[in-house]
Design a protein around this motif. Structure first.
Motif, PDB file in Angstrom:
ATOM      1  N   SER A 392      -9.467  39.089  58.941  1.00 25.00           N
ATOM      2  CA  SER A 392      -9.528  37.842  59.709  1.00 25.00           C
ATOM      3  C   SER A 392      -8.871  37.950  61.080  1.00 25.00           C
ATOM      4  O   SER A 392      -9.253  37.246  62.022  1.00 25.00           O
ATOM      5  CB  SER A 392      -8.851  36.708  58.924  1.00 25.00           C
ATOM      6  OG  SER A 392      -9.441  36.513  57.672  1.00 25.00           O
ATOM      7  N   MET A 462     -12.009  32.236  60.006  1.00 20.19           N
ATOM      8  CA  MET A 462     -11.817  33.156  58.882  1.00 20.19           C
ATOM      9  C   MET A 462     -10.476  32.922  58.195  1.00 20.19           C
ATOM     10  O   MET A 462     -10.373  32.970  56.962  1.00 20.19           O
ATOM     11  CB  MET A 462     -11.925  34.602  59.365  1.00 20.19           C
ATOM     12  CG  MET A 462     -13.328  35.016  59.785  1.00 20.19           C
ATOM     13  SD  MET A 462     -13.359  36.643  60.565  1.00 20.19           S
ATOM     14  CE  MET A 462     -12.973  37.706  59.179  1.00 20.19           C
ATOM     15  N   GLN A 463      -9.433  32.660  58.983  1.00 22.24           N
ATOM     16  CA  GLN A 463      -8.129  32.430  58.376  1.00 22.24           C
ATOM     17  C   GLN A 463      -8.076  31.105  57.620  1.00 22.24           C
ATOM     18  O   GLN A 463      -7.205  30.917  56.764  1.00 22.24           O
ATOM     19  CB  GLN A 463      -7.041  32.496  59.446  1.00 22.24           C
ATOM     20  CG  GLN A 463      -6.839  33.913  59.973  1.00 22.24           C
ATOM     21  CD  GLN A 463      -5.752  34.027  61.017  1.00 22.24           C
ATOM     22  OE1 GLN A 463      -5.358  33.036  61.626  1.00 22.24           O
ATOM     23  NE2 GLN A 463      -5.266  35.247  61.239  1.00 22.24           N
TER      24      GLN A 463
END
Length: 529
Positions: A392, A462-463
């Motif tokens: 990420s 993504m995180q």
């Protein structure tokens, strides 16, 4: 042991409804929990209490402690032990039921949803099958911890309102341990096994199915065939749940039909665990000798469980009128239900692929990239959670390198790399085929694009779906062992970390680190009964 909330003057117990007992005679027995000799609060969930419309001041009162230990039954409450059957490891058991639990009743929460409040570990019932009906402190805190962790991860789950020591000692294989009671909150405790029990008793299955529709899927009542619509809704809910499990590496460990809810909530945190080294064959449960409930088998097992659910509804649908006005009959109904059941695999795959695309920061699912990354994880025995989280960070680092006017060497021989944005990922993946990893990274970064603002946005996205903190198995065991010995600090610390699994915080590296390989290799989980 200390209470989370100090005792205060009681401000009134919540009013509990008895809708299940009122509407579903024949699916329970009236039953009172066993009183606890010396109840003491270990953990009280004030956030959940507020969501349920329960005053947190009451939650911390002596009256609440008496209720949640099973010692006092609120006025007007009709506690019951629910009856159900189930397929356990593929074999049918016609009578299971609440062997150590009692449903106190239901509340309407602040969102207008009906929620069950039940005690687990509150003593023997007619369904105990020779057991003592009690729960040990360790398994109670495991369920509390895992339920809260799954809730924080955004996964549908039952939750714990309270964990209370009873003052009793219970005896298990490991010897004498402190007894405890868990107060469990669920959208309902309706299981596939409830339907398997009801269909074998005259005049019950229709009331149960109508109750499930009204409580969980009221839109199904308007369908031409409400029972087919119910099946379709449960298939959808469970496809979503299993995709969620797979996304975070959760292994339930005992996916019997009596542990499969109609609501689509995760229930019964017995021999559950989280994946570390990625391998679809992973099994931690000490009773799953053949790997029936291995990580990678969970989607197929859920489809099997749903087939058992569908079987209980055939008779109801068969009586409904078909296109010609005559009853549809079982043959036509079975054909319709098979079509719905066959749709599970496709729907699950769609949800799973979307989840993997999000975890990789892709606009659209790309089976080549997703399967390629999972293959890299499997061949190198890499940590599932850590690898996705490290991945990420790469887009934002690529953006930083690009903004600085330097090259971002994510391909080519390792010795040529300087400040490689993928270094953290390479560390987690460990030694292996460098060419294969470089080729995958090149294809993946090409799919991401090279606009700095877009790359930074991808890292943020993504995180938001790749947690940094999960209930690491060795840390869970460490916390439960300490709590059993009288020290709840490790449990409280782990619970606090897991309340926000997405945000990296200083000083918490050990909570984001996989256990040593030798620890994971011999790790086993147990049912806790």
């Amino acid at each position: 042991m200390t209470e989370t909330v100090p005792s205060t003057t009681a401000v009134g117990a919540p009013t509990l409804d008895d809708g299940y007992a009122r509407d579903l005679d024949g699916l329970y027995v009236p039953w009172r929990p066993s009183p606890a000799p010396a109840p003491a609060a270990v953990r009280l969930n004030t956030e959940l209490a507020d969501d349920l419309g329960i005053d947190p001041r009451w939650l911390g009162s002596p009256e609440a402690l008496a209720v949640f230990s099973g010692s006092v039954i609120p006025d007007g409450t009709r506690p019951i032990a629910q009856a159900y059957a189930g397929h356990q490891f593929g074999g049918f058991v016609p009578m299971l039921g609440d062997g150590r639990a009692a449903l106190l009743g239901e509340v309407i929460d602040r969102g207008g949803r009906r929620r069950d409040i039940a005690l687990k570990g509150s003593g023997a019932t007619p369904f105990s099958r020779g057991g003592d009906g009690k729960a040990a402190l360790g398994p109670v805190l495991r369920e509390y911890l895992l339920g809260e962790a799954m809730h924080a991860l955004g996964i549908p789950t039952t939750r714990a309102l309270a964990a209370v020591r009873t003052g009793e000692t219970v005896f298990r294989d490991a010897g004498p341990v402190p007894g405890a009671v868990l107060t469990r909150v669920a959208s309902s405790h309706l299981r596939v096994g409830t339907f398997e029990f009801a269909v074998r008793r005259e005049g019950v299955i229709d009331r149960l199915a109508d109750y499930a529709i009204a409580r969980h899927y009221p839109e199904a009542a308007d369908a031409a065939d409400p029972y087919l619509a119910l099946l379709r809704a449960v298939v959808e809910a469970q496809a979503r749940l299993i995709a969620d499990w797979m996304g975070v590496g959760f292994i339930h460990g005992v996916m019997n039909t009596d542990n499969t809810t109609i609501s689509g909530e995760t229930i019964d945190y017995g021999p559950c665990a989280f994946l570390e080294a990625y391998d679809p064959r992973t099994v931690f449960s000490s009773i799953d000798h053949g790997g029936r409930y291995a990580f990678g088998n969970q989607p197929a097992i859920m489809q099997w469980n749903l087939s058992r659910f569908a079987e209980t509804l055939v008779g109801l649908s068969a009586q409904l009128p078909g296109p010609n006005g005559e009853p549809k009959g079982p043959d036509a109904v079975i054909e319709e239900m098979i079509e719905v059941l066959n749709g599970f695999a496709g729907r699950y795959a769609e949800l799973r692929n979307r989840n993997l695309a999000d975890k990789l920061g892709l606009d659209d699912p790309d089976p080549t990239l997703t399967e390629g990354f999972l293959t890299l994880l499997e061949t190198r025995g890499a940590d599932h959670t850590g690898a996705f989280r490290a991945l990420s960070a790469i887009p934002a680092r690529l953006a930083a390198v690009d903004s600085a006017g330097a090259e971002a060497p994510v391909t080519g021989p390792t010795t040529d790399r300087v400040d490689d944005p993928a270094d953290a990922l390479r560390t987690i993946l460990g030694p292996g085929d460098t060419a294969a990893l470089d080729a995958w990274l090149a294809d993946w970064t090409a799919a991401l694009g090279d606009a700095p603002d877009r790359l930074r946005a991808r890292t943020a996205a993504m995180q938001a779906v790749n947690p940094i903190y999960i209930p690491r198995n060795h840390l869970v065991e460490e916390a439960l062992t300490a709590a059993t010995a009288g020290d709840t600090q490790p449990f409280t610390a782990l619970l606090d970390v897991l309340a926000d699994p997405w945000t990296e915080r200083p000083g918490l590296d050990r909570y984001a680190t996989a256990a040593p390989v030798e620890v994971t290799a011999c790790y086993r989980t147990f049912c806790g009964t």
